[in-house]
Design an enzyme around this catalytic site. Structure first.
Site, mmCIF file in Angstrom:
data_model
loop_
_atom_site.group_PDB
_atom_site.id
_atom_site.type_symbol
_atom_site.label_atom_id
_atom_site.label_comp_id
_atom_site.label_asym_id
_atom_site.label_seq_id
_atom_site.Cartn_x
_atom_site.Cartn_y
_atom_site.Cartn_z
ATOM 1 N N ASP A 272 0.813 -1.222 0.000
ATOM 2 C CA ASP A 272 0.000 0.000 0.000
ATOM 3 C C ASP A 272 0.846 1.272 0.000
ATOM 4 O OD1 ASP A 272 -2.690 -0.798 -0.153
ATOM 5 O OD2 ASP A 272 -2.816 -1.195 2.001
ATOM 6 N N ARG B 117 0.606 -1.470 7.623
ATOM 7 C CA ARG B 117 1.162 -0.297 6.943
ATOM 8 C C ARG B 117 2.191 0.446 7.797
ATOM 9 N NH1 ARG B 117 -2.702 3.321 3.400
ATOM 10 N NH2 ARG B 117 -0.600 3.898 2.718
ATOM 11 N N ARG C 198 -10.118 5.290 10.860
ATOM 12 C CA ARG C 198 -8.663 5.170 10.983
ATOM 13 C C ARG C 198 -8.082 6.206 11.958
ATOM 14 N NH1 ARG C 198 -6.554 2.476 6.345
ATOM 15 N NH2 ARG C 198 -8.064 0.887 5.753
ATOM 16 N N HIS D 126 -11.564 6.730 4.676
ATOM 17 C CA HIS D 126 -10.681 7.899 4.791
ATOM 18 C C HIS D 126 -11.463 9.108 4.285
ATOM 19 C CE1 HIS D 126 -6.605 5.557 4.479
ATOM 20 N NE2 HIS D 126 -6.754 6.011 5.712
ATOM 21 N N CYS E 76 -5.281 9.471 -3.208
ATOM 22 C CA CYS E 76 -4.540 8.594 -2.291
ATOM 23 C C CYS E 76 -3.089 8.431 -2.720
ATOM 24 C CB CYS E 76 -5.140 7.197 -2.267
ATOM 25 S SG CYS E 76 -6.817 7.088 -1.679
HETATM 26 N N1 ARG Z 1 -5.381 -0.052 1.106
HETATM 27 C C1 ARG Z 1 -5.124 1.244 1.653
HETATM 28 C C2 ARG Z 1 -5.663 1.317 3.073
HETATM 29 O O1 ARG Z 1 -6.717 0.776 3.323
HETATM 30 C C3 ARG Z 1 -5.711 2.317 0.791
HETATM 31 C C4 ARG Z 1 -5.380 3.681 1.241
HETATM 32 C C5 ARG Z 1 -6.052 4.745 0.440
HETATM 33 N N2 ARG Z 1 -5.557 6.017 0.787
HETATM 34 C C6 ARG Z 1 -6.300 7.120 0.973
HETATM 35 N N3 ARG Z 1 -5.693 8.233 1.163
HETATM 36 N N4 ARG Z 1 -7.605 7.056 1.000
HETATM 37 O O2 ARG Z 1 -5.066 1.906 3.941
#
Ligand code: ARG
Length: 278
Positions: free
Chosen positions: A71, A96, A142, A171, A265
């Protein structure tokens, strides 16, 4: 209503080639371990995004991608950069967390002196978006509310907390796009009632996007004030942007969407940074 003439301002972006892009774990509803990812195709789509930025006159800086961090292409999550200050990321998900130090090292190597190591969980410019003099901050999936206070101290700008409620829009930058200092576009269904009232009150002229365009990742858009780069599938939103005097540029980013990301993203704006030392 007269359609305003929109003005572009050149930007500096940090991006990461999706060389090791893949879906090997599932941390949002878009990631499906049963669907094959074509890394070469993702690379081609990402390169078209970079080319678009460069043609528009923006500077694109690159960080070396690392294996085992599929990612890492989503540079927006690496931190928030405003006034050349960096508020670093502290990812919620273990998968991550390896990205944090790599991005921190990039900032250090590129002349950023104010790099704040966070104490609170936050996923950078995925959830903290500057609009004019305020920062819109999401919580619910998140980024923690504690991080909103931390970002507020770091940048001495108020953070407006907005609760996200739909897991497809985990997000803030999947549900809300900043178009210029006072204009945003957003999908109302992603927000809790209080957050929605806050947005309606602060941005009465906002572009309100429909569900189909939100699901097409149309709100995961970058804007230089005039050109808006977004998923070509967001056909309704593309029309709305045009009606409001913006110049939308639609791209096929379908492969990156398999991980739950699109144009924004992949892009971290390095706001206020005066560029590399030559
Ligand atoms: N697979 C990543 C996650 O879930 C995607 C992140 C997408 N980034 C964003 N800025 N929306 O963290």
């Amino acid at each position: 209503m007269a359609v305003p003439e929109r003005t572009a301002r050149p930007r500096r972006y940090l991006m990461c080639r999706p060389e090791h892009f893949d879906v090997t774990y599932q941390i949002n509803p878009w990631m499906d371990l049963g669907v094959a990812v074509d890394t070469a195709r993702a690379l081609g789509q990402w390169e078209a995004l970079v080319d678009t930025y460069r043609e528009l006159g923006h500077e694109v800086h690159l960080i070396e991608p690392a294996p085992d961090l599929p990612d890492m292409v989503f540079a927006a999550n690496a931190g928030v950069v405003l006034d050349a200050r960096v508020y670093g990321a502290l990812f919620l998900v273990e998968e991550r967390r390896g990205e944090e130090a790599l991005y921190r090292a990039w900032f250090a190597a590129h002349g950023f002196v104010d790099v704040v190591t966070p104490r609170e969980v936050n996923e950078g410019a995925g959830d903290l978006l500057a609009v004019g003099d305020v920062i819109l901050g999401a919580h619910g999936f998140r980024t923690s509310r504690g991080a909103h206070r931390e970002a507020e101290e770091c940048f001495t700008r108020p953070v407006v907390s907005l609760e996200l409620v739909d897991p497809r829009f985990y997000h803030l930058d999947t549900a809300l796009a900043v178009l210029d200092r006072e204009t945003i576009a957003y999908y109302p269904g992603a927000f809790a009632p209080a957050a929605l009232r806050e947005l309606q009150h602060r941005f009465p002229d906002a572009i309100v996007a429909g569900e189909a365009d939100a699901v097409a990742f149309g709100l995961n858009a970058t804007s230089d004030g005039r050109h808006v780069v977004l998923s070509a599938d967001a056909v309704g939103l593309i029309g709305q942007l045009r009606d409001r005097g913006f110049h939308p540029i639609g791209l096929d980013l379908s492969e990156l969407r398999k991980a739950g990301g699109s144009a924004k993203c992949c892009t971290l704006e390095l706001a206020g940074w005066s560029g590399p030392v030559r």
